[in-house]
Design an enzyme around this catalytic site. Structure first.
Site, PDB file in Angstrom:
ATOM      1  N   GLU A   1      95.197  19.241  13.684  1.00 61.44           N
ATOM      2  CA  GLU A   1      94.986  17.793  13.850  1.00 61.44           C
ATOM      3  C   GLU A   1      94.514  17.609  15.278  1.00 61.44           C
ATOM      4  OE1 GLU A   1      95.202  15.425  11.683  1.00 61.44           O
ATOM      5  OE2 GLU A   1      96.236  16.372  10.016  1.00 61.44           O
TER       6      GLU A   1
ATOM      7  N   LYS B   1     107.225  23.956  19.110  1.00 58.95           N
ATOM      8  CA  LYS B   1     107.017  23.895  20.560  1.00 58.95           C
ATOM      9  C   LYS B   1     106.510  22.502  20.866  1.00 58.95           C
ATOM     10  CE  LYS B   1     103.807  24.044  23.557  1.00 58.95           C
ATOM     11  NZ  LYS B   1     104.412  23.215  24.570  1.00 58.95           N
TER      12      LYS B   1
ATOM     13  N   CYS C   1      94.936   9.523  19.020  1.00 58.50           N
ATOM     14  CA  CYS C   1      93.744  10.248  18.556  1.00 58.50           C
ATOM     15  C   CYS C   1      92.828   9.347  17.732  1.00 58.50           C
ATOM     16  CB  CYS C   1      94.171  11.460  17.741  1.00 58.50           C
ATOM     17  SG  CYS C   1      95.329  11.020  16.452  1.00 58.50           S
TER      18      CYS C   1
ATOM     19  N   GLU D   1      86.668  11.671  24.517  1.00 61.01           N
ATOM     20  CA  GLU D   1      87.852  10.858  24.263  1.00 61.01           C
ATOM     21  C   GLU D   1      88.366  10.342  25.620  1.00 61.01           C
ATOM     22  OE1 GLU D   1      90.760  13.515  22.612  1.00 61.01           O
ATOM     23  OE2 GLU D   1      91.534  12.007  21.260  1.00 61.01           O
TER      24      GLU D   1
HETATM   25  P1  NAP Z   1      96.889  19.345  24.322  1.00 56.39           P
HETATM   26  O1  NAP Z   1      96.697  19.509  25.765  1.00 56.39           O
HETATM   27  O2  NAP Z   1      95.951  20.008  23.397  1.00 56.39           O
HETATM   28  O3  NAP Z   1      98.377  19.821  24.034  1.00 56.39           O
HETATM   29  C1  NAP Z   1      98.948  19.764  22.754  1.00 56.39           C
HETATM   30  C2  NAP Z   1     100.021  20.811  22.641  1.00 56.39           C
HETATM   31  O4  NAP Z   1      99.425  22.091  22.807  1.00 56.39           O
HETATM   32  C3  NAP Z   1     101.110  20.720  23.702  1.00 56.39           C
HETATM   33  O5  NAP Z   1     102.341  21.115  23.134  1.00 56.39           O
HETATM   34  C4  NAP Z   1     100.646  21.728  24.732  1.00 56.39           C
HETATM   35  O6  NAP Z   1     101.680  22.274  25.498  1.00 56.39           O
HETATM   36  C5  NAP Z   1     100.084  22.790  23.822  1.00 56.39           C
HETATM   37  N1  NAP Z   1      99.153  23.688  24.483  1.00 56.39           N
HETATM   38  C6  NAP Z   1      98.252  23.411  25.457  1.00 56.39           C
HETATM   39  N2  NAP Z   1      97.586  24.533  25.806  1.00 56.39           N
HETATM   40  C7  NAP Z   1      98.087  25.533  25.033  1.00 56.39           C
HETATM   41  C8  NAP Z   1      97.830  26.925  24.922  1.00 56.39           C
HETATM   42  N3  NAP Z   1      96.913  27.520  25.681  1.00 56.39           N
HETATM   43  N4  NAP Z   1      98.542  27.647  24.022  1.00 56.39           N
HETATM   44  C9  NAP Z   1      99.475  27.055  23.251  1.00 56.39           C
HETATM   45  N5  NAP Z   1      99.777  25.742  23.322  1.00 56.39           N
HETATM   46  C10 NAP Z   1      99.078  24.993  24.192  1.00 56.39           C
HETATM   47  O7  NAP Z   1      96.906  17.823  23.878  1.00 56.39           O
HETATM   48  P2  NAP Z   1      97.766  16.625  24.466  1.00 56.39           P
HETATM   49  O8  NAP Z   1      97.169  16.216  25.766  1.00 56.39           O
HETATM   50  O9  NAP Z   1      99.222  16.941  24.416  1.00 56.39           O
HETATM   51  O10 NAP Z   1      97.519  15.501  23.348  1.00 56.39           O
HETATM   52  C11 NAP Z   1      96.401  14.720  23.331  1.00 56.39           C
HETATM   53  C12 NAP Z   1      95.381  15.258  22.350  1.00 56.39           C
HETATM   54  O11 NAP Z   1      95.971  15.364  21.067  1.00 56.39           O
HETATM   55  C13 NAP Z   1      94.209  14.322  22.185  1.00 56.39           C
HETATM   56  O12 NAP Z   1      93.030  15.066  22.117  1.00 56.39           O
HETATM   57  C14 NAP Z   1      94.495  13.648  20.836  1.00 56.39           C
HETATM   58  O13 NAP Z   1      93.356  13.156  20.184  1.00 56.39           O
HETATM   59  C15 NAP Z   1      95.151  14.748  20.090  1.00 56.39           C
HETATM   60  N6  NAP Z   1      95.967  14.238  18.994  1.00 56.39           N
HETATM   61  C16 NAP Z   1      95.524  14.418  17.716  1.00 56.39           C
HETATM   62  C17 NAP Z   1      96.263  13.897  16.655  1.00 56.39           C
HETATM   63  C18 NAP Z   1      95.810  14.072  15.242  1.00 56.39           C
HETATM   64  O14 NAP Z   1      96.617  13.848  14.332  1.00 56.39           O
HETATM   65  N7  NAP Z   1      94.564  14.447  14.982  1.00 56.39           N
HETATM   66  C19 NAP Z   1      97.449  13.208  16.909  1.00 56.39           C
HETATM   67  C20 NAP Z   1      97.869  13.053  18.227  1.00 56.39           C
HETATM   68  C21 NAP Z   1      97.120  13.585  19.265  1.00 56.39           C
HETATM   69  P3  NAP Z   1     102.053  21.731  26.964  1.00 56.39           P
HETATM   70  O15 NAP Z   1     102.553  20.360  26.768  1.00 56.39           O
HETATM   71  O16 NAP Z   1     103.098  22.681  27.401  1.00 56.39           O
HETATM   72  O17 NAP Z   1     100.789  21.790  27.775  1.00 56.39           O
END
Ligand code: NAP
Length: 489
Positions: free
Chosen positions: A258, A182, A292, A389
C-alpha cells in the site's frame, strides 16, 4: 504523559515479542517525540536482527496451533479485541494524538476506523471457502482449499498508527496467520497498546508481536530475508516499497504493498460547488494533508475555477491550527522538521514557477512542525506538486478546459491510488471514472475509506487490496487436491 490515560497499563515502554514484554535489548533505546512540541514521550528498546528473529520464530511456533483453531474461535478473539478497542477509545485516541499529532477528534475517528477492521474480519473469518471443481478425468475429484499463508511481517507508517496495523492484523489473524509488526519508529505507542489489548482479548503468545526500534534497515532486512516469513505486508512510501520488493525477491516472499499517491480531485463545471469545496477541504486537510489519499492536485474546470477558489479559501481561512489535544483544533503539526521542509520547498517551487498564493504559505507562529493551511492557484504541470506527494496542508488548484484534458492531467503520474470526481451528470461521471487510472474513485465524496470497501492502488501505488471481502485473500494460499479412484459407476 502517561497520566493522561485512564488506564495507564496501555502505555507500554517495551517491545512485545512472543507474548513477553521486552524492555531492554543490547542495542540501547531511542526516543519517541511528540510532534506538537518535540518533547520526549518515551524511550523504547531498539530491536535489531536478534529480536526480530525471536519474534519470527515465536510466530512460527504459534502458527501451527493458531491455524488449527476454528474460524469461529479466531473470529471470537478478534471480536473481543475490537470490543476492547472501543472500550478504550479515548485512551487510544490520546496515544495517537500524542505520537502522531492529529487532532483528538480525528484520532477518535481513527480508533473507530481501526477497530472496524477487527470487527469486519471477525465476521469474514468464517467465510474463507474453497471449491469443488468438476474433474477433468473419470474417477477424480478436484478440490481447492484456502490455507493461511503462515508467518506475516507487517511494516506500517506513522500517519495512521492504529488503523494501518489492524487493517493487516485483522485479516491475517482471521485467516489463521501469525504476525510480526514493525510500526513506524515515530509512532510505536499505538501498536504497543494494541498488543496489550490483543493479549487481553485472548490472542495467544507469538500470534501478534511488535518490534520497536529505529534501526530500520536491520529490522527490515531480517523481516524480508528470514525464510520463515511467508508474507510481507507493507504500507508506506513508494520509494521504500520498491526497496522492500527487491529485498523480498531473495526469498520469493509474497508481498502486498500500500504505497504513495498523488490523488487528483476533479471538479467539473456542473458540480454542486459547495459540496465540491467541502469535499476538497475534507480530502485535503484531514490529518494535515498527511494521508496517502489526500487530494494532491485539485483540477477545476475553467468556468467554475474562480468560484471554487473563493469557496475553498473561505473554508480554509476558518481552520484552527494547534496542539491536537486542545479542544476545537482542526489541524495539527506535521510529523517532523523534514516534513515541514518538504512542504516549504513545494510551495516555494510552485510560487517561483508562477503559482498564486491565495492563503497561508508559511510556517505558523506556533513554531515547530506547524505550517499554515495553504491554498495555491494557477498551478501548472512543471511544478513539483504536479508529480510528487506533498503530504502537507497545501491545496493546489489546477485549471482545465475539457473532460479529456482533465483525465490526461489526472493520469499524468506514476501513482494510481485515489481519485475524486465531482459532477451532477451521471453519464459524465461514469465515462470519466472508467478512464481514471486509480484503485479508488470518490464520486461527489471526499472521504472514501471504510472497512467494507477494497482499499488499494494501481501503477506505482501498490499491489493488492486491504479491507472488504478481498482483504483476507492476501493472507491465504490456494491448495488444490486431485483425488483419484473415486468412480461412482
Ligand atoms: P516510509 O518512510 O516509507 O515508512 C513506512 C514504514 O517503512 C515505516 O515503518 C518505516 O520505518 C519503514 N521503513 C523505512 N525505510 C525502510 C527500510 N529501508 N527497510 C524497512 N523498513 C523501512 O513512509 P512514511 O513516511 O512512514 O509514510 C508516509 C507514506 O506512506 C506516504 O508515501 C503515504 O502515501 C504512504 N501511505 C500509504 C497508504 C496506503 O494505504 N496506500 C496508507 C498510509 C500511508 P521507520 O519509521 O523506522 O523509518
Amino acid at each position: 504523559m502517561k497520566h493522561l490515560l485512564s488506564d495507564p497499563s496501555l502505555w507500554r515502554e517495551a517491545a512485545f515479542i512472543g507474548g513477553e514484554w521486552v524492555s531492554t535489548t543490547p542495542h540501547g533505546s531511542y526516543a519517541v517525540r511528540n510532534p506538537a512540541d518535540q518533547s520526549v514521550l518515551v524511550e523504547l528498546p531498539r530491536c535489531r536482527e536478534g529480536e526480530v528473529k525471536s519474534a519470527i520464530e515465536a510466530a512460527h511456533r504459534a502458527f501451527h496451533t493458531w491455524r488449527s483453531t476454528t474460524a469461529r474461535h479466531r473470529g471470537d478473539v478478534l471480536r473481543r479485541w475490537y470490543e476492547l478497542m472501543i472500550a478504550n477509545r479515548e485512551n487510544l485516541a490520546i496515544l495517537i494524538t500524542l505520537e502522531e499529532g492529529k487532532p483528538l477528534a480525528e484520532a477518535r475517528a481513527e480508533v473507530d476506523y481501526a477497530a472496524s477492521f477487527l470487527r469486519w474480519f471477525s465476521e469474514e473469518a468464517t467465510r474463507v471457502r474453497g471449491d469443488v471443481i468438476p474433474a477433468a478425468r473419470d474417477g477424480q475429484r478436484i478440490l481447492t482449499l484456502r490455507e493461511p499463508i503462515g508467518v506475516c511481517a507487517a511494516i506500517t507508517p506513522w500517519n495512521f498508527p492504529a488503523a494501518m496495523i489492524t487493517r493487516k492484523a485483522g485479516p491475517a489473524l482471521a485467516a489463521g496467520c501469525t504476525m510480526v509488526v514493525k510500526p513506524a519508529s515515530q509512532t510505536p505507542l499505538s501498536a504497543l497498546a494494541l498488543a496489550e489489548l490483543a493479549q487481553r482479548a485472548g490472542v495467544p503468545a507469538g500470534v501478534f508481536s511488535v518490534v520497536t526500534g529505529n534501526d530500520t534497515r536491520a529490522i527490515g532486512g531480517e523481516l524480508t530475508s528470514h525464510p520463515l516469513v511467508r508474507k510481507l505486508t507493507f504500507t508506506g512510501s513508494t520509494e521504500v516499497g520498491r526497496l522492500l520488493l527487491g529485498q523480498a525477491a531473495g526469498t520469493v516472499t509474497k508481498c502486498s504493498m500500500e504505497l504513495g499517491g498523488n490523488a487528483p480531485f476533479i471538479v467539473f463545471d456542473d458540480a454542486d460547488l459547495d459540496a465540491a469545496a467541502d469535499g476538497i477541504v475534507a480530502a485535503k486537510f484531514r490529518n494535515t494533508g498527511q494521508a496517502c489519499i489526500s487530494a494532491n492536485r485539485i483540477l477545476v474546470q475553467s468556468r467554475v475555477y474562480d468560484e471554487i477558489s473563493r469557496r475553498v479559501v473561505e473554508r480554509v481561512a476558518g481552520l484552527r491550527l494547534g496542539n491536537g489535544l486542545e479542544p476545537g483544533v482542526q489541524l495539527g503539526p506535521l510529523i517532523d522538521a523534514a516534513a515541514v521542509c518538504k512542504v516549504e520547498e513545494h510551495v516555494a517551487d510552485a510560487v517561483g514557477k508562477g503559482a498564486t498564493l491565495l492563503h497561508g504559505g508559511r510556517r505558523s507562529g506556533l513554531g515547530g512542525g506547524f505550517y499554515q493551511p495553504t491554498v495555491l492557484a494557477d498551478m501548472t504541470a512543471g511544478m513539483r506538486i504536479a508529480h510528487e506527494e506533498t503530504f502537507g496542508p497545501v491545496a493546489a488548484l489546477f485549471r482545465f478546459e475539457t473532460d479529456d484534458d482533465a483525465i490526461a492531467m489526472a493520469n499524468d503520474t506514476e501513482y494510481g491510488l485515489a481519485a475524486y470526481l465531482y459532477s451532477r451528470d451521471a453519464a459524465r461521471i461514469w465515462r470519466n471514472a472508467a478512464h481514471i487510472e486509480a484503485g479508488m474513485v470518490g464520486i461527489n465524496c471526499g472521504l472514501i475509506s471504510n472497512e467494507v470497501a477494497p482499499f488499494g492502488g494501481v501503477k506505482q501505488s501498490g499491489l493488492g487490496r486491504e479491507g472488504s471481502h478481498l482483504g483476507i485473500d492476501e493472507f491465504t494460499e490456494v491448495k488444490y487436491l486431485c483425488w483419484d479412484g473415486l468412480a461412482v459407476a
